[in-house]
Each structure stands twice: as C-alpha cells, then as structure tokens.
Design an enzyme around this catalytic site. Structure first.
Site, mmCIF file in Angstrom:
data_model
loop_
_atom_site.group_PDB
_atom_site.id
_atom_site.type_symbol
_atom_site.label_atom_id
_atom_site.label_comp_id
_atom_site.label_asym_id
_atom_site.label_seq_id
_atom_site.Cartn_x
_atom_site.Cartn_y
_atom_site.Cartn_z
ATOM 1 N N GLY A 1 -12.767 -2.780 6.939
ATOM 2 C CA GLY A 1 -13.714 -3.703 6.071
ATOM 3 C C GLY A 1 -12.937 -5.177 6.306
ATOM 4 N N ASP A 2 -11.789 -5.376 6.028
ATOM 5 C CA ASP A 2 -10.841 -6.632 5.918
ATOM 6 C C ASP A 2 -10.896 -7.138 7.385
ATOM 7 O OD1 ASP A 2 -10.440 -6.391 3.279
ATOM 8 O OD2 ASP A 2 -8.495 -5.194 3.508
ATOM 9 N N LEU B 1 -22.041 -1.298 7.488
ATOM 10 C CA LEU B 1 -22.906 -0.213 7.318
ATOM 11 C C LEU B 1 -21.717 1.114 7.775
ATOM 12 C CD1 LEU B 1 -26.149 -1.160 8.639
ATOM 13 C CD2 LEU B 1 -25.534 -1.219 6.425
ATOM 14 N N GLY B 2 -20.555 0.957 7.864
ATOM 15 C CA GLY B 2 -19.963 1.821 8.259
ATOM 16 C C GLY B 2 -19.950 2.360 9.704
ATOM 17 N N ASN C 1 -20.331 -4.490 1.557
ATOM 18 C CA ASN C 1 -20.674 -3.123 2.096
ATOM 19 C C ASN C 1 -21.895 -2.692 1.489
ATOM 20 O OD1 ASN C 1 -19.845 -1.969 -0.348
ATOM 21 N ND2 ASN C 1 -17.928 -1.231 0.550
ATOM 22 N N GLU D 1 -10.380 -9.703 -5.427
ATOM 23 C CA GLU D 1 -8.872 -8.891 -5.947
ATOM 24 C C GLU D 1 -7.974 -9.929 -6.743
ATOM 25 O OE1 GLU D 1 -8.297 -4.748 -3.392
ATOM 26 O OE2 GLU D 1 -7.101 -6.441 -3.130
ATOM 27 N N ASP E 1 0.942 -1.246 -0.097
ATOM 28 C CA ASP E 1 0.032 0.097 -0.155
ATOM 29 C C ASP E 1 0.750 1.472 0.144
ATOM 30 O OD1 ASP E 1 -2.211 -1.648 0.168
ATOM 31 O OD2 ASP E 1 -2.617 -1.428 2.268
#
Length: 300
Positions: free
Chosen positions: A251-252, A220-221, A182, A141, A16
């Site tokens: 999320g992961d 949902l964050g 999501n 991915e 990243d």
C-alpha cells in the site's frame, strides 16, 4: 514524465518486528514454528523510500528516538537517497510495529507510535519549512495536528494517505488534491464518496482544482485500483498476477508511485496503472521497503 519535482513526506518512522507463520493467530491462539525479522518501516518512511527509489527527489519529515532503532531508521533513509535532515530526535523511543504475516502474505499489524507522536510541521520561518510549490504526502500514523499544519503550509500538490482510517478535518479535505485509501478505509469515510454530480470549481493558493473535491484513489488489492472524482469513477487499473510474499509494504509503495506519477505530469489513468504495477512489485518482496526500479519502468 515531464519533470522531476521535489516531494516532502510527513509521516511515521518505525521499526517493524515481523513474525511469519503459516496462519494468523485467532484471539487467544498461539501459532508456533514461525520466523522473525526486524526491519525499518513506518508508513511515512516506507513511502519516502519508495518515492526516492522511483526517482523523485524526496525528503522525510518525522521523528525517531535517541536509540539504536532511531539510528537504524535514519541510516536506512539516507542510504535510500532520502534527505533525512528534517527527521528530529526526541525523548520518546522510536516507533514500533508488531506484524504477523501468514503464508499467503496477509497480515495483522499493531503499531506503538513512540516518537511518531511528536511529529510536527515547523512554521514558515523554519529551515525545514516546505519550499514554494513543494509537493507533500502525509499519512495518519502521526498526530492529526501535524496533518492539519501540513495542509495549511503546503502550497503545492497535497496528498493524504488516510490510513489508518480516521475522520479527516474539513480543512484537510478541502485542501487535499488527492486522498488515497483502501476499500475498508473508503467504506469508513463517507465524506470521500461524493454525490456523483460534480462540484463547483475552487481555487486554493497557487493551484486550480477543476472539481469540488479531491481526487480519491481506492486500492482494491488483487483487483487493482480505481480513481474517483466527486464520487464518479474516472480511471480504473488492474493488478498484475504475482506470487505474494508480503502485503505489508504494498500500500505504501502504491501511494508513493501514484503521487510520484501525478506530480511528474503523468495522466491519471497511466499514473494509476503505474501505481498498481509498483504495488505488485512490492508484494513480491518481504520487506516493508521493497526494492523498486525508476518510475518509468512501471508506466504503461
């Protein structure tokens, strides 16, 4: 928890490249005054590292390049307690994610797959083949062919994090025990919505599913998450209020925690609550692979 099962994560391994600025750039806009970090990432690697940190015996199936980034990614997995013996070295460069993060922790991500395009699930005679009953977690991915092969080869709990959003082959949907998305991904995948009427029981290999479709988790964050079975909500959990540093790895971490809890025998509502707690811990960490405690620390 009733047991500590084994989990194979089939997925991407990236480096990243993270730029932090006060706001995210609009098309054609340049934002100055940022800071830069270079850290191990990739949805597959992030989930494998999180699962291992939560106390699950985890191995990674993926690919890296014969380069310094690949060596760093492999070393990071091993240092986190992940079995990386099934991570292949290929001719393509290690995958890269270009990430912009603003002051509120929101992000924009562009992924260059590189070696991830070579990820494959080996046949049943391979030393890296899934063990009988081994749980498997995949993301999108990597080539869809690898996801389909994983669905065919897995005889244990099979979970799909359908991100980035893509249409899942019917074979994968029929095989999946759990699909995690999501809100945006859920909206883009009507096949996950169900008809709300329940489904006929089906039996697949050594497992007995009690409904016609997979369990669907929708994150949902800041509003938490919900679990659906055939379009009907069966559990909902709220998110803890925390200071957001970055949402890149949240999320992961959520995916890894939900799968870890469910395959450890935790009830669905408690598993969802634990996953939300882990996701909240992740947003307080700038890394895509945040520091986490054992799963039991997050159970309600």
């Amino acid at each position: 928890m009733t047991r500590t099962p084994r989990l194979a994560v089939v997925g991407s391994i990236n480096i990243d490249l993270i730029a932090r600025t006060t706001t995210l750039p609009r098309p054609g806009e340049t934002i100055g005054g940022g800071s830069f970090t270079r850290l191990p990432g990739g949805k597959g690697a992030n989930q494998a590292v999180a699962a291992a940190a939560l106390g699950i015996a985890t191995r990674m199936i993926g690919a890296v390049g014969d380069d310094a980034d690949g060596a760093l990614a492999r070393e990071t997995l091993v240092a986190a307690g992940v079995d990386a013996s099934a991570v292949r070295t290929v001719d393509e460069p290690t995958g890269v994610a270009l990430i912009c993060v603003d002051a509120n922790g929101e992000n924009q991500i562009s992924v260059c797959p590189g070696a991830n395009a070579a990820v494959a699930v080996q046949g049943p005679d391979s030393a890296d083949a899934f063990a009988p009953g081994e749980a498997v977690l995949v993301q999108l991915e990597v080539p869809m062919a690898a996801v389909v092969d994983a669905a065919r080869a897995c005889t244990g709990f099979f979970a799909v994090n359908a991100a980035p959003a893509a249409e899942l082959p019917e074979e994968v949907l029929q095989r999946a025990d759990l699909v995690i998305v999501n809100e945006t991904e859920f909206a883009a995948m009507p096949a996950l919505h169900g008809d709300g009427a329940g489904g006929a029981p089906s039996r697949d290999r050594d497992r007995d599913r009690t409904s016609g479709g997979p369990l669907v988790a929708v994150s949902l964050g800041a509003d938490g998450a919900r679990l659906l079975r055939d379009g009907v909500e069966v559990a909902r959990a709220s998110a803890s209020a925390v200071d957001v540093v970055s949402t890149v790895g949240a999320g992961d971490a959520f995916c890894a925690a939900l799968v870890a809890a469910l395959i450890s025998g935790v009830a669905e509502d408690a598993a969802l609550a634990a996953a939300c707690a882990v996701g909240a811990a992740a947003v307080a960490d700038e890394r895509s692979q945040p520091a986490l405690q054992q799963l039991g620390a997050y159970l309600p």
